[in-house]
Design an enzyme around this catalytic site. Structure first.
Site, mmCIF file in Angstrom:
data_model
loop_
_atom_site.group_PDB
_atom_site.id
_atom_site.type_symbol
_atom_site.label_atom_id
_atom_site.label_comp_id
_atom_site.label_asym_id
_atom_site.label_seq_id
_atom_site.Cartn_x
_atom_site.Cartn_y
_atom_site.Cartn_z
ATOM 1 N N THR A 1 7.454 -31.870 6.035
ATOM 2 C CA THR A 1 6.290 -31.172 6.593
ATOM 3 C C THR A 1 6.706 -29.887 7.290
ATOM 4 O O THR A 1 7.827 -29.786 7.816
ATOM 5 C CB THR A 1 5.566 -32.076 7.617
ATOM 6 O OG1 THR A 1 4.555 -31.326 8.301
ATOM 7 C CG2 THR A 1 6.528 -32.624 8.660
ATOM 8 N N ASP A 2 5.794 -28.921 7.312
ATOM 9 C CA ASP A 2 6.045 -27.666 8.025
ATOM 10 C C ASP A 2 6.118 -27.874 9.534
ATOM 11 O O ASP A 2 6.657 -27.029 10.262
ATOM 12 C CB ASP A 2 4.965 -26.631 7.699
ATOM 13 C CG ASP A 2 3.535 -27.090 7.967
ATOM 14 O OD1 ASP A 2 3.344 -28.240 8.433
ATOM 15 O OD2 ASP A 2 2.604 -26.319 7.695
ATOM 16 N N GLU A 3 5.617 -28.997 10.032
ATOM 17 C CA GLU A 3 5.575 -29.216 11.480
ATOM 18 C C GLU A 3 6.962 -29.345 12.104
ATOM 19 O O GLU A 3 7.104 -29.200 13.320
ATOM 20 C CB GLU A 3 4.720 -30.439 11.801
ATOM 21 C CG GLU A 3 3.254 -30.252 11.428
ATOM 22 C CD GLU A 3 2.331 -31.250 12.116
ATOM 23 O OE1 GLU A 3 2.650 -31.678 13.237
ATOM 24 O OE2 GLU A 3 1.301 -31.597 11.516
ATOM 25 N N TYR B 1 5.437 -37.585 15.626
ATOM 26 C CA TYR B 1 5.297 -37.449 14.170
ATOM 27 C C TYR B 1 6.294 -36.454 13.606
ATOM 28 O O TYR B 1 7.111 -36.780 12.737
ATOM 29 C CB TYR B 1 3.869 -37.030 13.799
ATOM 30 C CG TYR B 1 3.786 -36.466 12.400
ATOM 31 C CD1 TYR B 1 4.135 -37.246 11.310
ATOM 32 C CD2 TYR B 1 3.390 -35.142 12.167
ATOM 33 C CE1 TYR B 1 4.092 -36.737 10.020
ATOM 34 C CE2 TYR B 1 3.345 -34.637 10.895
ATOM 35 C CZ TYR B 1 3.699 -35.420 9.811
ATOM 36 O OH TYR B 1 3.670 -34.905 8.544
ATOM 37 N N LYS C 1 9.751 -37.011 11.306
ATOM 38 C CA LYS C 1 9.896 -36.382 9.982
ATOM 39 C C LYS C 1 11.155 -35.522 9.924
ATOM 40 O O LYS C 1 11.855 -35.493 8.908
ATOM 41 C CB LYS C 1 8.650 -35.554 9.657
ATOM 42 C CG LYS C 1 7.401 -36.370 9.399
ATOM 43 C CD LYS C 1 7.533 -37.250 8.161
ATOM 44 C CE LYS C 1 7.476 -36.431 6.877
ATOM 45 N NZ LYS C 1 7.562 -37.294 5.673
#
Length: 297
Positions: A87-89, A113, A117
């Site tokens: 994910t970009d997060e 989260y 990841k």
């Protein structure tokens, strides 16, 4: 928990109508899987993925995103390829003026989260370095499209708008996200699975300009559904709410896919973000009995 029974039935029906396609479906916690030796490719989408849920209870995120990924990695052999869907997060929040994130940027995750990841990415890469496993990492922007679970932004807004209910918007609604249509995301994952270089990370961004703040996307949905903006209800901002995500996908476009054809049978959508968004909204409206009745496991 976030796959509806209707979506499960849809997949099963695809299988039952064409059993020669080789599809098999196994329902099992990835922590309990104990044999993946028959597979050439393992593409791991499995993850707890909602930031709000991770703020309220991080335990399931550790169990799935860290322990579960480690379980799969520990069973890999040297003839298999493992694709970890990221994910970009993991890059953390960008200012409005900042350049889009590239694969070599330092990771600054803000939630349980995104932290779990990021941990999964790093554990996977460690298996490549130490055990010489064939590992590829992808990191993508926000997805949208049909059949998305109703806790995500676009389905939430559509559902509440159709019911004429207040639509919660965090803070002032100016947080910016970059959106990719799910079909394009799947295409690019498939290409990376086939052509990606082992040990590499590939950002996945949409082919069209789709950086948009949350308030604007809510207003666009209301406009398509011909609902009043008075339904918008500003609520207390999320804890640690990242302002902006944006990915630079030049590595995918120039290094991986240069001179290589798209390998899936369908073509990448040539539509605009506005067209894909409108089609998604109308799918939800036309299939309300399918996704809107909370028939989730």
């Amino acid at each position: 928990y976030c796959v509806s029974r209707e979506t499960e039935e849809y997949i099963w029906n695809l299988y039952s109508s064409n059993k020669s396609n080789g599809l098999s479906i196994l329902y099992k916690d990835i922590n309990l899987i104990n044999d993946i030796s028959t597979y050439d490719y393992i593409v791991n989408f499995a993850a707890e993925s909602h930031v709000d849920n991770s703020i309220n209870d991080g335990d399931p995120f550790m169990t799935s995103n860290v322990n579960g990924v480690y379980n799969l990695l520990s069973m890999l052999n040297d003839k298999q390829r493992f694709v970890q869907i990221g994910t970009d997060e993991v890059y953390g929040s960008l200012s409005f003026e900042a350049e889009s994130s590239i694969e070599s940027d330092t990771l600054y995750p803000s939630s349980v989260y995104s932290s779990t990841k990021a941990a999964a990415d790093l554990i996977a890469l460690s298996f490549h370095k130490t055990h010489k496993r064939d590992i590829v990492i992808t990191r993508c922007t926000n997805n949208f499209g049909p059949r998305q679970y109703h806790e995500k932004l676009i389905p939430v807004v559509v559902k509440k708008a159709l019911a004429d209910e207040p639509i919660p918007v965090y803070g002032d609604g100016r947080n910016v996200r970059q959106w990719i249509y799910v079909k394009e995301h799947c295409e690019k994952i498939y290409n990376i699975m086939l052509h990606g270089q082992s040990g590499e990370i590939y950002n996945i961004a949409p082919q069209y300009e789709s950086e948009i703040d949350n308030l604007t996307i809510v207003k666009e949905i209301l406009s398509v559904l011909e609902k009043p903006e008075s339904l918008i209800s500003f609520v207390t901002d999320r804890k640690g709410h990242d302002f902006r995500y944006s990915l630079n996908d030049n590595k995918y476009k120039t290094n991986l896919m240069k001179g290589k054809p798209v390998q899936l049978e369908f073509e990448t959508t040539k539509k605009t973000f506005a067209e894909d968004l409108r089609n998604t909204i109308m799918w939800y409206k036309q299939n309300y009995d399918w996704w809107g009745k909370k028939s989730y496991n």
